[in-house]
Design an enzyme around this catalytic site. Sequence first.
Site, PDB file in Angstrom:
ATOM      1  N   VAL A  77       0.863  -1.189   0.000  1.00 23.48           N
ATOM      2  CA  VAL A  77       0.000   0.000   0.000  1.00 23.48           C
ATOM      3  C   VAL A  77       0.896   1.234   0.000  1.00 23.48           C
ATOM      4  O   VAL A  77       1.764   1.379   0.865  1.00 23.48           O
ATOM      5  CB  VAL A  77      -0.919   0.028   1.230  1.00 23.48           C
ATOM      6  CG1 VAL A  77      -1.773   1.294   1.228  1.00 23.48           C
ATOM      7  CG2 VAL A  77      -1.792  -1.220   1.273  1.00 23.48           C
TER       8      VAL A  77
ATOM      9  N   LYS B  57      -6.907   6.610   2.721  1.00 20.93           N
ATOM     10  CA  LYS B  57      -8.146   6.023   3.250  1.00 20.93           C
ATOM     11  C   LYS B  57      -9.066   5.621   2.094  1.00 20.93           C
ATOM     12  O   LYS B  57      -9.632   4.514   2.083  1.00 20.93           O
ATOM     13  CB  LYS B  57      -8.837   7.045   4.158  1.00 20.93           C
ATOM     14  CG  LYS B  57     -10.082   6.521   4.835  1.00 20.93           C
ATOM     15  CD  LYS B  57     -10.635   7.553   5.831  1.00 20.93           C
ATOM     16  CE  LYS B  57     -11.893   7.008   6.510  1.00 20.93           C
ATOM     17  NZ  LYS B  57     -12.457   7.977   7.464  1.00 20.93           N
TER      18      LYS B  57
ATOM     19  N   ASP C 271       3.204  -1.863   9.363  1.00 15.23           N
ATOM     20  CA  ASP C 271       4.309  -1.283  10.111  1.00 15.23           C
ATOM     21  C   ASP C 271       3.754  -0.482  11.296  1.00 15.23           C
ATOM     22  O   ASP C 271       2.622   0.007  11.233  1.00 15.23           O
ATOM     23  CB  ASP C 271       5.120  -0.360   9.196  1.00 15.23           C
ATOM     24  CG  ASP C 271       6.162  -1.131   8.390  1.00 15.23           C
ATOM     25  OD1 ASP C 271       6.380  -2.315   8.692  1.00 15.23           O
ATOM     26  OD2 ASP C 271       6.746  -0.543   7.466  1.00 15.23           O
TER      27      ASP C 271
ATOM     28  N   VAL D  28       1.002   5.636  -1.112  1.00  9.61           N
ATOM     29  CA  VAL D  28       0.450   6.880  -1.665  1.00  9.61           C
ATOM     30  C   VAL D  28       1.618   7.837  -1.855  1.00  9.61           C
ATOM     31  O   VAL D  28       2.461   7.987  -0.956  1.00  9.61           O
ATOM     32  CB  VAL D  28      -0.604   7.501  -0.725  1.00  9.61           C
ATOM     33  CG1 VAL D  28      -1.044   8.883  -1.227  1.00  9.61           C
ATOM     34  CG2 VAL D  28      -1.814   6.590  -0.591  1.00  9.61           C
TER      35      VAL D  28
ATOM     36  N   GLY E 211      -6.650  12.395   2.567  1.00 11.92           N
ATOM     37  CA  GLY E 211      -7.612  11.298   2.714  1.00 11.92           C
ATOM     38  C   GLY E 211      -7.557  10.288   1.585  1.00 11.92           C
ATOM     39  O   GLY E 211      -8.412   9.402   1.498  1.00 11.92           O
ATOM     40  N   LEU E 212      -6.564  10.406   0.706  1.00  7.24           N
ATOM     41  CA  LEU E 212      -6.517   9.508  -0.455  1.00  7.24           C
ATOM     42  C   LEU E 212      -6.092   8.097  -0.071  1.00  7.24           C
ATOM     43  O   LEU E 212      -6.523   7.127  -0.699  1.00  7.24           O
ATOM     44  CB  LEU E 212      -5.586  10.077  -1.530  1.00  7.24           C
ATOM     45  CG  LEU E 212      -6.082  11.371  -2.178  1.00  7.24           C
ATOM     46  CD1 LEU E 212      -5.052  11.904  -3.174  1.00  7.24           C
ATOM     47  CD2 LEU E 212      -7.419  11.132  -2.885  1.00  7.24           C
TER      48      LEU E 212
ATOM     49  N   TYR F  54      -4.748   2.026   9.973  1.00  7.28           N
ATOM     50  CA  TYR F  54      -5.573   0.873   9.600  1.00  7.28           C
ATOM     51  C   TYR F  54      -6.673   0.610  10.620  1.00  7.28           C
ATOM     52  O   TYR F  54      -7.755   0.142  10.258  1.00  7.28           O
ATOM     53  CB  TYR F  54      -4.686  -0.359   9.401  1.00  7.28           C
ATOM     54  CG  TYR F  54      -3.878  -0.268   8.126  1.00  7.28           C
ATOM     55  CD1 TYR F  54      -4.511  -0.205   6.891  1.00  7.28           C
ATOM     56  CD2 TYR F  54      -2.492  -0.206   8.148  1.00  7.28           C
ATOM     57  CE1 TYR F  54      -3.786  -0.086   5.721  1.00  7.28           C
ATOM     58  CE2 TYR F  54      -1.752  -0.093   6.984  1.00  7.28           C
ATOM     59  CZ  TYR F  54      -2.407  -0.036   5.773  1.00  7.28           C
ATOM     60  OH  TYR F  54      -1.695   0.085   4.614  1.00  7.28           O
TER      61      TYR F  54
END
Lengths: 182, 182
Positions: free
Chosen positions: A119, A132, A155, A121, A129-130, A162
């Site tokens: 994951v 999320k 991590d 960004v 908020g991207l 999360y």
Amino acid sequence: MGFWKSLLLGFNSPTASAVAVAGRSLEVPDQGHGEVYTSDAATDSRIFFSTDRTLDLYELEELCSSVGWSRRPLRKVRKALQNSFLVVSMWEQRGKRRRLIGFARATSDHAFNATIWDVVVRPSSQGQGLGKALMQHTIKKLRNEDISNITLFADPHVVQFYEGLGFNPDPEGIKGMFWYPD
Amino acid sequence: MGFWKSLLLGFNSPTASAVAVAGRSLEVPDQGHGEVYTSDAATDSRIFFSTDRTLDLYELEELCSSVGWSRRPLRKVRKALQNSFLVVSMWEQRGKRRRLIGFARATSDHAFNATIWDVVVRPSSQGQGLGKALMQHTIKKLRNEDISNITLFADPHVVQFYEGLGFNPDPEGIKGMFWYPD
């Protein structure tokens, strides 16, 4: 949102990595798998998700490099994408040009379990908020495929992130474990 | 070896389950994928591993039932086996008859990561080191495929068992997390 500054997930991230390609923006060839998240007609810009796994691997590795991951062999990255159950990419498009700003993928048995990996960004797109939105899109896609057990390895600095998305650490004492050779 | 008494691994185990078929022993149709672990000529018996995924699903679910897992739809079990990267079964053979005594499987992206699920050893076969042998065989198979990151989610009572096999819980603070719907 300090924990977003260097978003690493999964234990392969330290062995992952960067191809020296500066942040490029490419012509949009195909948006058949796209799903618009935000759109701004005034600036002719939008952010959208795609599940098309035929990504430009250099652009993907440049994205991973932007959060500090190390270089991965493209041959293995290609194989990993081909054999992931779900590949989600997040794009920022301005006019006809788009840029990869986020990514996530999941392995799965297509029936019970999925595990989310890689994951990421882009730092310049963080704090909006991207991340999320990317995760919510990924969870929705997995749920649409009737996957009941969605897991990941987080991590320490992203555990709280999360948790905000509905993930529980060590539920009922279950431990995430990693094998290391002797 | 008390922690072996009810070997549950993975979060799908509580939703997993049993088909009411008493412990059967079947004719051995094919051992093309077999690898002998122990053999005793005096009693014409042996224990062997197989990676053949065309298992009798009733026998598999009966094995899972023997450690207390709950019923799973066979359609989903079949799909999960088909889409697992690795399926390892452990068999006890006496003469021409064999019995499923252990099982493990792994999801993977075929490149970097694998996650091991559904590790089970029949209670009557526990306490003989067969669980350790099953896991060592599974790890060897994954390593042979050049998978570097082998992971699992361990129930509290089996964490020590997996530590003995070289698995570390929460390395560098990495947390195993499970998503729950609101």
